[in-house]
Scaffold this motif. Structure first.
Motif, PDB file in Angstrom:
ATOM      1  N   GLN A   1       0.830  -1.272  -0.401  1.00 17.15           N
ATOM      2  CA  GLN A   1      -0.009   0.236   0.377  1.00 17.15           C
ATOM      3  C   GLN A   1       1.204   0.809  -0.161  1.00 17.15           C
ATOM      4  O   GLN A   1       0.923   1.834  -0.868  1.00 17.15           O
ATOM      5  CB  GLN A   1      -1.060  -0.250   1.359  1.00 17.15           C
ATOM      6  CG  GLN A   1      -2.067   0.643   1.367  1.00 17.15           C
ATOM      7  CD  GLN A   1      -2.889   1.022   2.063  1.00 17.15           C
ATOM      8  OE1 GLN A   1      -3.370  -0.181   2.671  1.00 17.15           O
ATOM      9  NE2 GLN A   1      -4.283   1.525   2.378  1.00 17.15           N
ATOM     10  N   ASN A   2       1.431   1.715   1.144  1.00 18.07           N
ATOM     11  CA  ASN A   2       2.667   2.525   1.138  1.00 18.07           C
ATOM     12  C   ASN A   2       3.311   2.149  -0.546  1.00 18.07           C
ATOM     13  O   ASN A   2       3.762   4.341  -0.810  1.00 18.07           O
ATOM     14  CB  ASN A   2       3.737   2.680   2.235  1.00 18.07           C
ATOM     15  CG  ASN A   2       2.843   2.748   3.420  1.00 18.07           C
ATOM     16  OD1 ASN A   2       2.032   2.963   3.348  1.00 18.07           O
ATOM     17  ND2 ASN A   2       3.916   2.505   4.620  1.00 18.07           N
ATOM     18  N   HIS A   3       3.947   1.508  -1.111  1.00 20.40           N
ATOM     19  CA  HIS A   3       5.136   1.696  -2.336  1.00 20.40           C
ATOM     20  C   HIS A   3       3.740   1.969  -3.133  1.00 20.40           C
ATOM     21  O   HIS A   3       4.161   3.680  -4.160  1.00 20.40           O
ATOM     22  CB  HIS A   3       5.453   0.349  -3.008  1.00 20.40           C
ATOM     23  CG  HIS A   3       6.284   0.584  -4.016  1.00 20.40           C
ATOM     24  ND1 HIS A   3       6.475  -0.514  -4.853  1.00 20.40           N
ATOM     25  CD2 HIS A   3       6.315   1.644  -4.371  1.00 20.40           C
ATOM     26  CE1 HIS A   3       6.815  -0.190  -5.667  1.00 20.40           C
ATOM     27  NE2 HIS A   3       7.633   0.978  -5.738  1.00 20.40           N
ATOM     28  N   TYR A   4       3.083   1.420  -3.455  1.00 18.20           N
ATOM     29  CA  TYR A   4       1.790   2.187  -4.371  1.00 18.20           C
ATOM     30  C   TYR A   4       1.525   3.971  -4.140  1.00 18.20           C
ATOM     31  O   TYR A   4       1.081   4.513  -5.394  1.00 18.20           O
ATOM     32  CB  TYR A   4       0.219   0.782  -4.267  1.00 18.20           C
ATOM     33  CG  TYR A   4      -0.615   1.628  -4.573  1.00 18.20           C
ATOM     34  CD1 TYR A   4      -0.985   1.849  -5.868  1.00 18.20           C
ATOM     35  CD2 TYR A   4      -1.892   1.636  -4.886  1.00 18.20           C
ATOM     36  CE1 TYR A   4      -1.305   2.474  -7.518  1.00 18.20           C
ATOM     37  CE2 TYR A   4      -3.040   2.276  -5.269  1.00 18.20           C
ATOM     38  CZ  TYR A   4      -2.943   2.068  -6.769  1.00 18.20           C
ATOM     39  OH  TYR A   4      -3.496   2.859  -7.696  1.00 18.20           O
ATOM     40  N   GLN A   5       0.883   3.441  -3.175  1.00 20.18           N
ATOM     41  CA  GLN A   5       0.573   5.465  -2.722  1.00 20.18           C
ATOM     42  C   GLN A   5       1.687   6.317  -3.339  1.00 20.18           C
ATOM     43  O   GLN A   5       1.660   7.651  -3.955  1.00 20.18           O
ATOM     44  CB  GLN A   5       0.336   5.565  -1.700  1.00 20.18           C
ATOM     45  CG  GLN A   5      -1.088   4.902  -1.006  1.00 20.18           C
ATOM     46  CD  GLN A   5      -1.483   5.352   0.436  1.00 20.18           C
ATOM     47  OE1 GLN A   5      -0.357   4.820   1.245  1.00 20.18           O
ATOM     48  NE2 GLN A   5      -2.634   4.681   0.529  1.00 20.18           N
ATOM     49  N   HIS A   6       2.870   6.368  -3.470  1.00 16.44           N
ATOM     50  CA  HIS A   6       3.591   7.022  -3.380  1.00 16.44           C
ATOM     51  C   HIS A   6       4.577   7.046  -5.087  1.00 16.44           C
ATOM     52  O   HIS A   6       4.426   7.844  -5.293  1.00 16.44           O
ATOM     53  CB  HIS A   6       5.568   6.294  -2.477  1.00 16.44           C
ATOM     54  CG  HIS A   6       5.611   6.714  -1.315  1.00 16.44           C
ATOM     55  ND1 HIS A   6       4.570   5.993  -0.451  1.00 16.44           N
ATOM     56  CD2 HIS A   6       5.503   8.142  -0.528  1.00 16.44           C
ATOM     57  CE1 HIS A   6       5.297   6.509   0.895  1.00 16.44           C
ATOM     58  NE2 HIS A   6       5.428   7.542   1.125  1.00 16.44           N
ATOM     59  N   ALA A   7       3.805   6.201  -5.140  1.00 18.92           N
ATOM     60  CA  ALA A   7       4.330   5.990  -6.863  1.00 18.92           C
ATOM     61  C   ALA A   7       2.705   5.920  -7.900  1.00 18.92           C
ATOM     62  O   ALA A   7       3.213   7.261  -8.937  1.00 18.92           O
ATOM     63  CB  ALA A   7       4.328   3.655  -7.676  1.00 18.92           C
TER      64      ALA A   7
END
Length: 228
Positions: free
Chosen positions: A148-154
Motif C-alpha cells: 500500500q505505501n509503495h503504491y501510494q508513493h508511486a
C-alpha cells in the motif's frame, strides 16, 4: 426460471481470482421493487460516485449461502472467514467533472486479500460493466498491506509526471492498463478480492439517470469476517 451459470477465471499476471455468475437470483425484479419503496437513499460515503441505500439482509444471506462452495473452491476461503456481508443498492450519478482524483482511477475496496467484494447488476450492458487494472509503474494488480505505501508513493509520482487524471477511467491510460473486463448484464454477479484494482466502465458520453428502472443500478456487497 433459469439456473445460475458460474464462470471462474484468473486474470492478469498475478492470476487474481474472478467469479462471474449469470442468472444469480430467481426473481431479480423483486429487488428493484424493494428498492423503489426505500426512503433512506443518500450520497454514498467514501469513494462511490453516487447514491446508496441498504439492500435487504435476505440478499446478503442468499449470496453467502449460494456461493459458499464456489467461494471455497475459487478463493480458498471458508464460510467462517466470511461471516459478515454488507450490501448496498448503488446508483451512479456524479458527473465526470465533479470527480476527485481517487474517483478518476481504479480503486481497491480494502487492502485485504482474504475479504471479497461483489457487484450485482440490476441493469443491462448499455450502462457499462466492470474492468480490472494493472498499475503500470508498479505492476500491481491488487493492493495488499505490504504494497500500500509503495503504491501510494508511486501513484503520487505518476500524477506529478503525467498530470492529474479527470473523469471516469474507461480503458487504458498512461497510469493504468486493463487486464480484464466483465460486461454488465441484468442479474449478473461479479465476485473478486477486495484488494483487486477495478473500476466501473462509465464512458464520457454516459447519460446519468437517477431512475433505478433505467439507470446504472447495482448492488455492491462486501464479505468479511467481521463488520469492521
Amino acid at each position: 426460471m433459469k439456473p445460475a451459470v458460474m464462470q471462474f477465471s484468473r486474470i492478469g499476471q498475478q492470476q487474481q481470482p474472478l467469479l462471474v455468475v449469470d442468472d444469480f437470483i430467481p426473481q431479480p425484479e423483486q429487488l428493484i421493487r424493494y428498492a423503489l419503496q426505500q426512503g433512506d437513499v443518500r450520497q454514498a460515503a467514501g469513494l462511490y460516485p453516487g447514491l446508496r441505500s441498504a439492500a435487504p439482509a435476505a440478499f446478503s444471506a442468499f449470496l453467502l449461502q449460494q456461493l459458499a462452495q464456489p467461494i471455497r473452491d475459487c478463493f480458498g476461503l471458508t464460510p467462517d472467514q466470511l461471516q459478515q456481508v454488507q450490501s448496498y443498492f448503488s446508483l451512479v450519478c456524479t458527473p465526470a467533472a465533479e470527480l476527485s482524483l481517487l474517483q478518476s482511477i481504479p480503486h481497491f475496496d480494502r487492502p485485504c486479500p482474504d475479504q471479497l467484494a461483489a457487484i450485482y447488476y440490476l441493469c443491462d450492458e448499455q450502462h457499462g460493466g466492470t474492468s480490472f487494472y494493472r498499475h503500470r509503474s508498479t505492476g500491481y494488480e491488487a493492493i495488499t498491506p505490504e504494497r500500500q505505501n509503495h503504491y501510494q508513493h508511486a501513484l503520487h509520482a505518476d500524477v506529478q509526471k503525467h498530470g492529474q487524471p479527470s473523469g471516469y477511467i474507461c480503458g487504458d491510460t498512461p497510469l493504468f492498463e486493463v487486464i480484464a473486463t466483465v460486461p454488465a448484464r441484468f442479474n449478473r454477479l461479479v465476485l473478486y478480492r477486495c484488494s483487486s484494482l477495478h473500476s466501473g466502465d462509465i464512458g464520457p458520453d454516459y447519460q446519468y439517470d437517477l431512475n433505478p428502472l433505467s439507470g446504472r443500478f447495482t448492488i455492491a456487497s462486501f464479505l468479511s469476517a467481521t463488520s469492521g
